[in-house]
Design a protein around this motif. Structure first.
Motif, PDB file in Angstrom:
ATOM      1  N   GLN A 124       0.691  -1.319   0.002  1.00 56.33           N
ATOM      2  CA  GLN A 124       0.093   0.127   0.036  1.00 56.33           C
ATOM      3  C   GLN A 124       0.780   1.305  -0.053  1.00 56.33           C
ATOM      4  OE1 GLN A 124      -2.868   0.055   3.003  1.00 56.33           O
ATOM      5  NE2 GLN A 124      -3.378  -2.113   2.692  1.00 56.33           N
ATOM      6  N   GLN A 125       1.743   1.221   0.765  1.00 57.83           N
ATOM      7  CA  GLN A 125       2.873   2.384   0.825  1.00 57.83           C
ATOM      8  C   GLN A 125       3.724   2.811  -0.312  1.00 57.83           C
ATOM      9  OE1 GLN A 125       4.795   1.728   4.613  1.00 57.83           O
ATOM     10  NE2 GLN A 125       3.083   2.560   5.910  1.00 57.83           N
ATOM     11  N   ALA A 126       3.809   1.632  -1.022  1.00 57.02           N
ATOM     12  CA  ALA A 126       4.589   1.642  -2.494  1.00 57.02           C
ATOM     13  C   ALA A 126       3.968   2.178  -3.856  1.00 57.02           C
ATOM     14  CB  ALA A 126       5.232   0.221  -2.681  1.00 57.02           C
ATOM     15  N   THR A 127       2.651   2.276  -3.533  1.00 57.86           N
ATOM     16  CA  THR A 127       1.890   2.879  -4.662  1.00 57.86           C
ATOM     17  C   THR A 127       1.376   4.116  -4.250  1.00 57.86           C
ATOM     18  OG1 THR A 127       0.032   2.615  -6.175  1.00 57.86           O
ATOM     19  CG2 THR A 127      -0.218   1.557  -3.830  1.00 57.86           C
ATOM     20  N   GLY A 128       1.072   4.901  -5.415  1.00 59.53           N
ATOM     21  CA  GLY A 128       0.478   6.320  -5.489  1.00 59.53           C
ATOM     22  C   GLY A 128      -1.099   6.090  -5.150  1.00 59.53           C
ATOM     23  N   ILE A 129      -1.556   5.094  -5.399  1.00 56.89           N
ATOM     24  CA  ILE A 129      -3.314   4.829  -5.511  1.00 56.89           C
ATOM     25  C   ILE A 129      -3.563   3.774  -4.618  1.00 56.89           C
ATOM     26  CG2 ILE A 129      -5.210   4.331  -7.169  1.00 56.89           C
ATOM     27  CD1 ILE A 129      -3.578   5.232  -9.348  1.00 56.89           C
ATOM     28  N   LEU A 130      -4.709   3.919  -3.700  1.00 53.30           N
ATOM     29  CA  LEU A 130      -4.955   2.792  -2.792  1.00 53.30           C
ATOM     30  C   LEU A 130      -6.525   2.800  -2.895  1.00 53.30           C
ATOM     31  CD1 LEU A 130      -4.517   0.890  -0.502  1.00 53.30           C
ATOM     32  CD2 LEU A 130      -4.996   2.997   1.028  1.00 53.30           C
ATOM     33  N   LEU A 131      -7.227   1.671  -3.285  1.00 52.91           N
ATOM     34  CA  LEU A 131      -8.425   1.492  -3.657  1.00 52.91           C
ATOM     35  C   LEU A 131      -9.098   1.049  -2.387  1.00 52.91           C
ATOM     36  CD1 LEU A 131      -8.067  -0.373  -7.138  1.00 52.91           C
ATOM     37  CD2 LEU A 131      -8.810   1.974  -6.701  1.00 52.91           C
ATOM     38  N   SER A 132     -10.327   1.716  -2.027  1.00 48.63           N
ATOM     39  CA  SER A 132     -10.932   1.219  -0.852  1.00 48.63           C
ATOM     40  C   SER A 132     -12.495   1.816  -0.891  1.00 48.63           C
ATOM     41  CB  SER A 132     -10.140   1.897   0.361  1.00 48.63           C
ATOM     42  OG  SER A 132     -11.014   1.646   1.716  1.00 48.63           O
ATOM     43  N   GLU A 133     -13.311   1.024  -0.523  1.00 47.77           N
ATOM     44  CA  GLU A 133     -14.618   1.717  -0.064  1.00 47.77           C
ATOM     45  C   GLU A 133     -14.762   2.621   1.101  1.00 47.77           C
ATOM     46  OE1 GLU A 133     -17.783  -1.105  -0.609  1.00 47.77           O
ATOM     47  OE2 GLU A 133     -16.985  -1.916  -2.372  1.00 47.77           O
ATOM     48  N   ASP A 134     -13.805   2.557   1.842  1.00 47.01           N
ATOM     49  CA  ASP A 134     -13.590   3.245   3.223  1.00 47.01           C
ATOM     50  C   ASP A 134     -12.633   4.374   3.226  1.00 47.01           C
ATOM     51  OD1 ASP A 134     -13.701   4.184   5.827  1.00 47.01           O
ATOM     52  OD2 ASP A 134     -13.413   2.207   6.693  1.00 47.01           O
ATOM     53  N   PRO A 135     -13.077   5.534   2.960  1.00 44.11           N
ATOM     54  CA  PRO A 135     -11.971   6.739   3.042  1.00 44.11           C
ATOM     55  C   PRO A 135     -11.350   6.891   4.508  1.00 44.11           C
ATOM     56  CG  PRO A 135     -14.112   7.638   2.336  1.00 44.11           C
ATOM     57  CD  PRO A 135     -14.393   6.095   2.898  1.00 44.11           C
ATOM     58  N   ALA A 136     -11.723   6.103   5.499  1.00 42.49           N
ATOM     59  CA  ALA A 136     -10.935   6.184   6.525  1.00 42.49           C
ATOM     60  C   ALA A 136      -9.572   5.491   6.401  1.00 42.49           C
ATOM     61  CB  ALA A 136     -11.724   5.640   8.003  1.00 42.49           C
ATOM     62  N   VAL A 137      -9.568   4.344   5.692  1.00 40.74           N
ATOM     63  CA  VAL A 137      -8.498   3.676   5.373  1.00 40.74           C
ATOM     64  C   VAL A 137      -7.268   4.396   4.778  1.00 40.74           C
ATOM     65  CG1 VAL A 137      -7.919   1.590   4.136  1.00 40.74           C
ATOM     66  CG2 VAL A 137      -9.881   1.627   5.549  1.00 40.74           C
ATOM     67  N   CYS A 138      -7.783   5.519   3.991  1.00 40.77           N
ATOM     68  CA  CYS A 138      -6.899   6.218   3.091  1.00 40.77           C
ATOM     69  C   CYS A 138      -6.608   7.543   3.841  1.00 40.77           C
ATOM     70  CB  CYS A 138      -7.510   6.543   1.780  1.00 40.77           C
ATOM     71  SG  CYS A 138      -8.011   5.234   1.080  1.00 40.77           S
ATOM     72  N   ALA A 139      -6.793   7.711   4.894  1.00 37.83           N
ATOM     73  CA  ALA A 139      -6.654   8.915   5.738  1.00 37.83           C
ATOM     74  C   ALA A 139      -5.161   9.505   5.529  1.00 37.83           C
ATOM     75  CB  ALA A 139      -6.738   8.737   7.066  1.00 37.83           C
ATOM     76  N   ASP A 140      -4.134   8.733   5.308  1.00 41.46           N
ATOM     77  CA  ASP A 140      -2.914   9.365   5.349  1.00 41.46           C
ATOM     78  C   ASP A 140      -2.426   9.931   3.637  1.00 41.46           C
ATOM     79  OD1 ASP A 140      -3.058   6.760   4.015  1.00 41.46           O
ATOM     80  OD2 ASP A 140      -0.710   6.274   4.451  1.00 41.46           O
ATOM     81  N   ARG A 141      -3.366   9.957   2.766  1.00 43.83           N
ATOM     82  CA  ARG A 141      -3.210  10.134   1.364  1.00 43.83           C
ATOM     83  C   ARG A 141      -3.708  11.489   1.406  1.00 43.83           C
ATOM     84  NH1 ARG A 141      -1.495   5.736  -1.640  1.00 43.83           N
ATOM     85  NH2 ARG A 141      -1.213   4.022  -0.133  1.00 43.83           N
ATOM     86  N   GLN A 142      -3.258  12.498   0.214  1.00 42.46           N
ATOM     87  CA  GLN A 142      -3.927  13.882   0.080  1.00 42.46           C
ATOM     88  C   GLN A 142      -4.936  13.829  -0.757  1.00 42.46           C
ATOM     89  OE1 GLN A 142      -0.013  15.151  -1.302  1.00 42.46           O
ATOM     90  NE2 GLN A 142       0.624  15.770   0.297  1.00 42.46           N
ATOM     91  N   VAL A 143      -5.172  12.926  -1.696  1.00 43.38           N
ATOM     92  CA  VAL A 143      -6.208  12.982  -2.586  1.00 43.38           C
ATOM     93  C   VAL A 143      -7.317  11.911  -2.376  1.00 43.38           C
ATOM     94  CG1 VAL A 143      -7.117  13.466  -5.014  1.00 43.38           C
ATOM     95  CG2 VAL A 143      -4.820  14.542  -4.295  1.00 43.38           C
ATOM     96  N   LEU A 144      -8.762  12.457  -2.518  1.00 40.08           N
ATOM     97  CA  LEU A 144      -9.622  11.272  -2.478  1.00 40.08           C
ATOM     98  C   LEU A 144     -10.544  11.579  -3.825  1.00 40.08           C
ATOM     99  CD1 LEU A 144     -11.328   9.152  -0.888  1.00 40.08           C
ATOM    100  CD2 LEU A 144     -12.821  10.822  -0.144  1.00 40.08           C
TER     101      LEU A 144
END
Length: 85
Positions: free
Chosen positions: A9-29
């Motif tokens: 997950q940390q090695a890629t710029g894109i993380l696919l998830s139905e839950d935005p809370a899982v992606c909280a460390d990302r800048q763009v949703l």
């Protein structure tokens, strides 16, 4: 995806998830759903992809109204006017 190992997950710029809370460390949703995503305000930017069918446009209008009612400044980029499909 959010179910993959943390190092992947940390090695890629894109993380696919139905839950935005899982992606909280990302800048763009990027929202591909019909509803306003929970916790969208934790991200620096939110990108909404709007489908061209009636249902997609209707739900996008509802989300637009929600964001403007909250005081967000929105920018629209209508690629259909550019002939992009």
């Amino acid at each position: 995806t959010a179910s993959d190992a943390i190092d992947l997950q940390q090695a890629t710029g894109i993380l696919l998830s139905e839950d935005p809370a899982v992606c909280a460390d990302r800048q763009v949703l990027i929202n591909l759903g019909d509803e306003v995503p929970d916790g969208f305000d934790r991200f620096e930017r939110l990108i909404e992809i709007v489908a061209v069918d009636d249902h997609g446009r209707m739900t996008a209008r509802q989300r637009w109204k929600h964001y403007t009612a909250q005081g967000y400044e929105l920018k629209q980029h209508d690629l259909s006017k550019l002939g992009v499909s």
